[in-house]
Each structure stands twice: as C-alpha cells, then as structure tokens.
Motif scaffolding. Structure first.
Motif, mmCIF file in Angstrom:
data_model
loop_
_atom_site.group_PDB
_atom_site.id
_atom_site.type_symbol
_atom_site.label_atom_id
_atom_site.label_comp_id
_atom_site.label_asym_id
_atom_site.label_seq_id
_atom_site.Cartn_x
_atom_site.Cartn_y
_atom_site.Cartn_z
ATOM 1 N N ARG A 1 0.805 -1.589 -0.420
ATOM 2 C CA ARG A 1 0.045 0.427 0.199
ATOM 3 C C ARG A 1 1.117 1.044 0.108
ATOM 4 N N TYR B 1 -11.404 -5.517 5.623
ATOM 5 C CA TYR B 1 -11.320 -5.469 4.499
ATOM 6 C C TYR B 1 -12.305 -5.543 3.780
ATOM 7 N N VAL C 1 -14.142 -2.189 4.614
ATOM 8 C CA VAL C 1 -13.410 -1.462 4.121
ATOM 9 C C VAL C 1 -14.233 -1.212 2.568
ATOM 10 N N ARG C 2 -13.881 -1.997 1.815
ATOM 11 C CA ARG C 2 -14.652 -2.508 0.400
ATOM 12 C C ARG C 2 -15.710 -2.183 0.404
ATOM 13 N N LYS D 1 -17.189 0.268 1.591
ATOM 14 C CA LYS D 1 -17.224 1.819 3.479
ATOM 15 C C LYS D 1 -17.011 2.611 1.336
ATOM 16 N N SER D 2 -15.954 1.681 0.974
ATOM 17 C CA SER D 2 -15.231 2.366 -0.393
ATOM 18 C C SER D 2 -16.570 2.638 -1.137
ATOM 19 N N ASN E 1 -18.941 4.964 -0.782
ATOM 20 C CA ASN E 1 -18.541 6.602 -0.553
ATOM 21 C C ASN E 1 -18.771 6.939 -2.391
ATOM 22 N N ASP F 1 -11.286 3.096 6.973
ATOM 23 C CA ASP F 1 -11.232 3.706 6.869
ATOM 24 C C ASP F 1 -10.982 2.709 5.398
ATOM 25 N N ARG F 2 -10.081 2.681 5.654
ATOM 26 C CA ARG F 2 -8.879 1.592 4.305
ATOM 27 C C ARG F 2 -7.930 1.214 4.814
#
Length: 588
Positions: free
Chosen positions: A420, A472, A475-476, A478-479, A482, A586-587
């Motif tokens: 990352r 994960y 987070v996916r 959430k993405s 967003n 968040d990520r």
C-alpha cells in the motif's frame, strides 16, 4: 422485532395446529441443503410416531394448509416427511427493509434484563500480563458486550490477585535490597512517601527474583510468610508498600488492557473480600456446614449421584490460613451484597473446572448464594504454538502480552507497507487496528473450550476466515458507498427491492439472520458463532460484489436498492465486530 425464523415457525406451527397436530412439531430450522431450499421443518417425522400416521401424509397436509401464505414462494413435502421451504422474495425484502430502519437491526432488548457479573481478568499484581491472560480478557470482554447489547446490566470485574505470599516475597526482597527504606523502620511515625520506591520494570523483576531465591533459601521464604502475615494484619509500612505495588501494577495493567480494547467496570482485588471472611467462617460453623478434616475446616459437597470423586471445599487450612476457596466464596458474598446479581460468570482456564464446581456447590449448599442465582463456569482452552504445546517465546519463556501484540502489529505493518502507498503514521495506525482484529478474531473464532494453534501468518492473512478479511470486506463496502455518494451527490437511501439474482438473495438471507445469531451467542456464551456468521456474511457479500457491477449499474432503482442492501450489511458487520471488541479502519 421478531426473528425471521420465528415468524416462519409461527406460520408452520399454526398449520400443524390447523390440521389437528400439536404446534410443537412446526419448528423450522435453516436448511442443511441450501441447494434445495432455504429452511426446513422435520416435525412430521416426529409427529408420525405420536399420531400413528405416515410422515409424508402429515407433511402434505401441512404444505396444503400453507398454500395461501404470502410468506412462502415454494413449499414441498419430500419423502419420507421433510418440508422444504423457500421464502417469497417480497416477504424477505419487507423484513430486511424493516430491520434496516432500526438502530439495532431487529435485535430486541431483553424484556426482563438480568444483572450479570463477569469475572474475566484475574491477573496478579506485580507481574506482567502474558499470553495466558489473553483468552480470559478477550472472551470475557466479548461476552460482556453481547450481554449489554441485549439490554442486560453487566458488571465486568478484573478481580486482581493481590493478597497472597507474592506480596510477602516482594516486600522481603525489597527489604534485602534497600533496608534503609522508611517502610522497614518500626520507629517511623511520619507520612510515607507518595512516590513508589520502584518502577514497573523494577517491580516485575523483583517478584521472580524473590520467588526463585525462596526456593533454595527456606529462611527467606519464612521471612516472606511473616511479612505476608504482618501485611494482612495491618503493619503500616508494609501496607504503604502494598499500596505502591498496587498503584504501579494497576496503571501498567490498564495500559496493556487498553491496547487489547478491554475494559473493566471494577478493579476489585482479593483483599477486598478479606473483611467478609471472619463472618462467613462463623456463619458456616454456626449452621453446621463445616467439619474438621486433618485439622482443616472443610465443607462436604459430594452428592450421592456423583460418579466422579468430588473433594470437600476447604475453608481454612490446619494452621488457620485462608485459601483461594475462602476468598472466592467471600467475593461471592460481596457481589451478592453489592449487586444482587442473577448470574455470575467466571471466564477462566478450563483446567480449573473441578475447583469451581467445588466452590459453586459449597456456595449453594451453604446458601451463601441464593438458589436462583446462576453460577457459570466458562472454561477456555489453551493457546498453543505450532508444535501443539502452550505458546512460548523462542527461548522457551512465557511471552509477555504486550510483546505478542507488538509482534502481530509489526507483521501487519510489514504487509501494509509492501502493498500500500501510505504514510508511516497512517500505516502504523491502521496496522494496530488490523493487528487487534487478527489477534481477537483468531482467538474468538474458536469455540472457547477448545485449544487452538496461534499461527501469526494465518491470522494476519487478508484471505480466508480471519479478522483482516472481515475488515477488508467492511472497507470495500465503505469505498463503494463513498463512490456512490460522490457520484450522486446524496446519501439518501431507498428501499431494498425484490431480486431473482441468487447471490443477492443469499446476501439478503444472511443479513436477516443477525438477530437470531446474536441471541444464540448470548445464551450459549459463544462469540465464535458471531465470527462464523460474519465470515458467512462477508463471503455472501463478496460473491454478490464480484457478480454485480454496483457502481456502473445503469438501472438507478436497482443500483439504489443494492446500495441500501450493502449499507445494511456494513452496519451489521460493524455491529458484530464491535461486539467482538475491535473496529474497522476507513481504508486498508
């Protein structure tokens, strides 16, 4: 809100009753053949024995009775008498839309809340937390959170060990090293220093050194026993040292438990129960519960129905000294007096089962604890290394808990920086959250009573049944949400729409199980059921995600329905990991 499976069961029970059978035969369970149906009822097989009728005939009657129900898309009677059930899509979607509007996703609070005391710490002061303390803290914390989520009044107690020979050993070792300290001056009459004469690092070295020295120096051990006696009988200088030991230890323990995201409502100690002991002993004698055995005061707890040997519960040794039994019974009296609990749960090593059975029987037989108060022994297995033996450091010692947490955080960090593009600060912050999830999920995903292998490489994997995989997935989601909000300049949600897409229906069915899983996890003291559930839910989401292009979907109603559905899934996943004792970044 009623659980989905209960709503289905109510309909099937009514159908059995309408056809002249007892409603109890209408119990519905999840299908063990999801390729054939979603739910099943096997009650016709049991009813056949009572009503002297072929089970397939009973099953057909029940199926026929339910033909007009709006709940079911398909209902079949299968030989020799199984009833296979598939829900109507509209019925399933209406249920999901209802729970998506609720803060607790359809999970009802207890109508009659219990007061529950959970004893789940048990460290000794002046000693660092080590890997042996992990399971009690992690399992107890989750049980506490699950119980509170369901509306119960829960008191978590660390219950420190602070009153035994270890205190005398520390005091005696300190006197050997620094005899000039005012605590050892019998003529000293002033105020004792506010600052302790040692740091936590020094204190953690003093105890093992004293313990080891006492093994080959009996005169030193005798002096330590005398120091313990004097402390317990109020010697001022020793009491001042004891307070220093407590304060330094507790501050360090709180820091370490905080790193585990574990907290306690009470920091009670063995010493807090001491004032209850004289009265308790007198009560037991007065009511003829005790007898003398080889000079010791004991209570017989063996019952005629026992098939194994149950030793008596010793209250006082032959020299009049107290034991853990004595302190634990006195602590029960204290807890009954302070909180009047409906249940006391002890989260401890399963190897202590016989000890707690003895103490529980004594408490109930002697009426120190009322008959309607539930005493629960929640015994956990051992965390082992890859060699199958209790987890150790490379040199064979017991690993400190903070070192274990540090090693797993470092392993996650290395994986993060390799894959990352993040700043050092962000990588460290995220690696702590992911590391904690890896550690806690790795522990809690196992049934509490089972031993398990601590495998850091598997625990920190982003694939498979692991904490990082669950994070994960969150987070996916959430993405995706967003991106959708940015594209549509809105965060408004619509309704979930009926679907014929198998992966979507499966995701809906998994989401609908939430309140049922939480309730069973509470009644069975089983955080591992939540772990299994969120793994299934995460898998269902990822299957749906890979088969459907949510962000590029051109049908806006369908897209909005999908966003509403995965928002519900995200909320459920986040609530579940909060109950397990960690959260998602968040990520990643």
């Amino acid at each position: 809100m009623k659980k989905l499976i209960d709503l289905i069961t109510d309909e099937v029970k009514q159908a059995f009753e309408d056809k002249g059978y007892e409603s109890k035969f209408g119990m519905v369970t999840l299908s063990n053949r999801p390729d054939l149906c979603q739910y099943q009822c096997n009650g016709a097989l049991a009813a056949a024995k009572i009503y002297k009728k072929a089970p397939i005939m009973i099953a057909n009657e029940v199926v026929d009775s339910l033909k007009g129900s709006k709940a079911f898309e398909k209902m079949e009677a299968i030989m020799p008498g199984f009833i296979n059930i598939t829900l109507n899509n509209d019925y399933l979607v209406n249920y999901l839309n209802s729970i998506s509007q609720e803060e607790r996703f359809g999970c009802e609070k207890a109508i009659l809340p219990k007061t529950i005391v959970i004893d789940y710490g048990g460290p000794n002061v002046a000693k660092p937390l080590h890997v042996g303390h992990l399971r009690s803290a992690v399992i107890g914390e989750s049980i506490k959170r699950i119980s509170r989520f369901l509306g119960h009044n829960v008191i978590g107690d660390v219950h420190l060990g602070d009153w035994g020979l270890q205190m005398g050993l520390i005091i005696t070792e300190l006197k050997k090293r620094q005899p000039e300290l005012v605590y050892f001056d019998d003529n000293y009459t002033g105020e004792y220093p506010v600052e302790p004469p040692f740091t936590i690092t020094e204190l953690e070295e003093i105890y093992p050194a004293a313990n080891e020295y006492s093994k080959s120096h009996p005169e030193f051990k005798e002096e330590a026993k005398t120091a313990t006696y004097l402390l317990q009988n109020g010697k001022a200088g020793y009491a001042a040292l004891w307070n220093h030991i407590l304060n330094v230890s507790v501050n360090d323990l709180k820091k370490n438990y905080e790193n585990l995201n574990v907290s306690f409502d009470l920091w009670k100690k063995e010493s807090d129960a001491q004032s209850y002991i004289p009265g308790m002993v007198e009560y037991l004698k007065e009511h003829n519960y005790t007898r003398i055995s080889e000079g010791a005061l004991v209570v017989d707890v063996k019952e005629e129905s026992d098939t194994k040997e149950i030793p008596p519960c010793m209250i006082l040794k032959s020299d009049g000294a107290t034991l853990y039994n004595t302190t634990d019974l006195a602590t029960m009296i204290e807890r009954m007096e302070l909180f009047g609990p409906d249940e006391i749960i002890y989260v401890v090593d399963k190897r202590q089962e016989l000890y707690f059975e003895t103490v529980f029987r004594c408490a109930k037989k002697t009426k120190l604890v009322e008959e309607n108060v539930k005493l629960t022994f929640l015994g956990f297995g051992t965390m082992n290394g890859k060699d199958g033996k209790p987890f150790k450091t490379r040199d064979g010692g017991v690993m400190r808990l903070e070192n274990l947490i540090g090693s797993i955080n470092d392993a996650v960090y290395q994986k993060m920086v390799e894959n990352r593009d993040m700043t050092e600060e962000e990588s460290r912050t995220i690696s702590k959250k992911v590391g904690l999830a890896a550690l806690k999920y790795g522990d809690l995903s196992n049934q509490a009573s089972k031993d398990y292998i601590f495998d850091i490489d598997r625990f920190i994997s982003f694939e498979g049944n692991t904490g990082p995989y669950i994070l994960y997935t969150i987070v996916r989601i959430k993405s995706i949400i967003n991106k959708y909000n940015e594209m549509n300049k809105t965060s408004d949600r619509g309704e979930i729409l009926p679907s014929v897409i198998p992966s979507e229906v499966n995701l809906m069915l998994e989401a609908a199980k939430f309140n049922d899983v939480i309730e069973h996890s509470f009644y069975e003291y089983a955080p591992h059921k939540i772990c299994q559930y969120i793994y299934d839910l995460a898998n269902a989401f990822n299957s749906f995600y890979h088969e459907n292009k949510i962000i590029s979907e051109e049908d806006k109603k369908k897209q909005q329905s999908w966003i509403t559905l995965i928002t519900l899934v995200k909320g459920i996943l986040e609530q579940c990991i909060e109950l397990l004792g960690f959260d998602a970044p968040d990520r990643m």
